[in-house]
Design a protein around this motif. Structure first.
Motif, short mmCIF file in Angstrom:
data_model
loop_
_atom_site.label_atom_id
_atom_site.label_comp_id
_atom_site.label_asym_id
_atom_site.label_seq_id
_atom_site.Cartn_x
_atom_site.Cartn_y
_atom_site.Cartn_z
N GLU A 48 0.82 -1.21 0.00
CA GLU A 48 0.00 0.00 0.00
C GLU A 48 0.86 1.26 0.00
O GLU A 48 1.98 1.27 0.49
CB GLU A 48 -0.93 0.00 1.21
CG GLU A 48 -1.92 -1.17 1.21
CD GLU A 48 -2.91 -1.09 2.36
OE1 GLU A 48 -3.44 0.02 2.60
OE2 GLU A 48 -3.16 -2.12 3.01
N ASN A 49 0.29 2.33 -0.55
CA ASN A 49 0.95 3.63 -0.63
C ASN A 49 2.37 3.49 -1.19
O ASN A 49 3.37 3.85 -0.56
CB ASN A 49 0.97 4.30 0.74
CG ASN A 49 -0.43 4.55 1.27
OD1 ASN A 49 -1.31 4.99 0.53
ND2 ASN A 49 -0.64 4.25 2.55
N GLY A 51 5.36 4.23 -3.74
CA GLY A 51 5.96 5.19 -4.63
C GLY A 51 6.62 4.47 -5.80
O GLY A 51 7.36 3.50 -5.60
N ASP A 80 -6.78 5.95 -7.91
CA ASP A 80 -5.89 5.45 -6.86
C ASP A 80 -4.45 5.91 -7.05
O ASP A 80 -3.54 5.45 -6.35
CB ASP A 80 -5.93 3.92 -6.80
CG ASP A 80 -7.29 3.40 -6.36
OD1 ASP A 80 -8.00 4.13 -5.65
OD2 ASP A 80 -7.64 2.27 -6.75
N THR A 82 -1.72 9.19 -7.34
CA THR A 82 -1.44 10.60 -7.11
C THR A 82 -0.03 10.92 -7.62
O THR A 82 0.82 10.04 -7.74
CB THR A 82 -1.55 10.97 -5.62
OG1 THR A 82 -0.68 10.11 -4.86
CG2 THR A 82 -2.98 10.81 -5.13
N VAL A 117 2.39 7.88 -6.74
CA VAL A 117 2.10 7.06 -5.55
C VAL A 117 0.80 6.31 -5.81
O VAL A 117 -0.21 6.92 -6.18
CB VAL A 117 1.97 7.92 -4.28
CG1 VAL A 117 1.63 7.04 -3.08
CG2 VAL A 117 3.27 8.69 -4.02
N LYS A 119 -2.21 3.78 -4.41
CA LYS A 119 -2.87 3.41 -3.17
C LYS A 119 -2.56 1.97 -2.76
O LYS A 119 -2.23 1.69 -1.60
CB LYS A 119 -4.38 3.60 -3.32
CG LYS A 119 -5.20 3.26 -2.08
CD LYS A 119 -6.67 3.51 -2.34
CE LYS A 119 -7.53 3.13 -1.13
NZ LYS A 119 -8.97 3.34 -1.41
N GLN A 120 -2.68 1.03 -3.69
CA GLN A 120 -2.33 -0.36 -3.43
C GLN A 120 -2.02 -1.06 -4.75
O GLN A 120 -2.73 -0.87 -5.74
CB GLN A 120 -3.45 -1.11 -2.70
CG GLN A 120 -3.04 -2.54 -2.32
CD GLN A 120 -4.14 -3.29 -1.56
OE1 GLN A 120 -5.33 -3.16 -1.88
NE2 GLN A 120 -3.74 -4.05 -0.55
#
Length: 271
Positions: A48-49, A51, A80, A82, A117, A119-120
């Motif tokens: 998750e999260n 980069g 999801d 960014t 980035v 989310k998952q």
């Protein structure tokens, strides 16, 4: 023995020469190297999260990279993702199937480096990020092939197996429903003889393409007669790709063509 030693000495000299000059020479046929590199310190399924960094390598000494259009792999929704960092002045825009990062041209010959980035990550072994790379002079490099031995391979991120107990989180719905499996079939294009030199046929095909893309279709398909009675060369000029040959139940040869809509502009989305 003397002949073999000579070959080995030559190989050593070539290796030293390449090392000294910084030139990588392909001595044998092999897989092409991706010209958009991708990496992540958390390249693990269901992480998750995460980069993810990209480096689009410049292949021009006279024009700078201005835009990178990316189609996200299955399992990652645009909502999801960014933006992380990128070249000065560049901006991130989400699309229904991925995103675009673009801005002022980087210096000619320099690579464009940016990050996102996620989310998952999905529970898969690898992720391919098909990419269109645009330069300030209008040139476009298409790094979209999933075959590693292709001339234009997409950047691929290999993932480790998920950690014990890791679970898939609920994904944020995308703005439009995915229709990745739908093919729009062009059945007939008819233009009467006396106006065939006015570009009406091309206009009709373009309108069909626009409508199919707006509806979320992934590709177009058609068949035409083989030989001089067919329209294969005409569709090839319009960008269609030959997809093979088939036959009618009566044995008549037909040529199949496809048109990939992956990067085709869709009405109502940012490009």
């Amino acid at each position: 023995m003397f002949h073999a030693d000579t070959k080995h000495s030559t190989a050593r000299r070539l290796a030293l020469l390449a090392s000294a000059t910084g030139i990588a020479t392909l001595l044998t046929a092999g897989p092409a190297f991706a010209h958009v590199e991708v990496e992540s310190d958390k390249a693990q399924a269901l992480a998750e999260n995460v980069g993810i960094g990209f480096e689009a390598e410049s292949e021009s000494s006279t024009a700078g990279i201005t835009k990178l259009r990316v189609v996200l792999p299955e399992g990652i929704e645009p909502a999801d993702v960014t933006y992380g960092e990128g070249p000065k002045g560049w901006r991130f825009t989400a699309a229904d199937d991925g995103y675009t990062v673009e801005g002022p041209a980087v210096k000619a010959g320099e690579n464009a480096v940016y990050s996102i980035v996620v989310k998952q990550l999905p529970d898969v072994k690898e992720l391919a990020f098909k990419t269109l790379q645009t330069y300030s002079d209008g040139r476009v490099d298409r790094w979209i092939e999933l075959d590693e031995s292709g001339e234009n391979p997409a950047p691929v991120l290999s993932l480790k197996a998920s950690a014990p107990g890791a679970e898939s989180a609920a994904s944020t719905p995308s703005e439009t429903e995915s229709r990745a499996g739908i093919t729009a079939v062009l059945a007939h294009v008819v233009v009467i003889a006396r106006v065939r030199s006015y570009g009406l046929g091309s206009a009709l095909v373009r309108r069909f393409t626009d409508d199919a893309a707006a509806a979320g279709c992934a590709r177009l398909g058609l068949v035409t007669a083989a030989g001089p009675d067919g329209a294969g060369p005409y569709y090839e000029r319009l960008g269609w790709q030959y997809a093979g040959e088939t036959r009618t139940p009566e044995g008549r040869a037909l040529l199949a063509y496809e048109y990939d809509l992956t990067f085709y502009p869709r009405r109502g989305t940012a490009q």
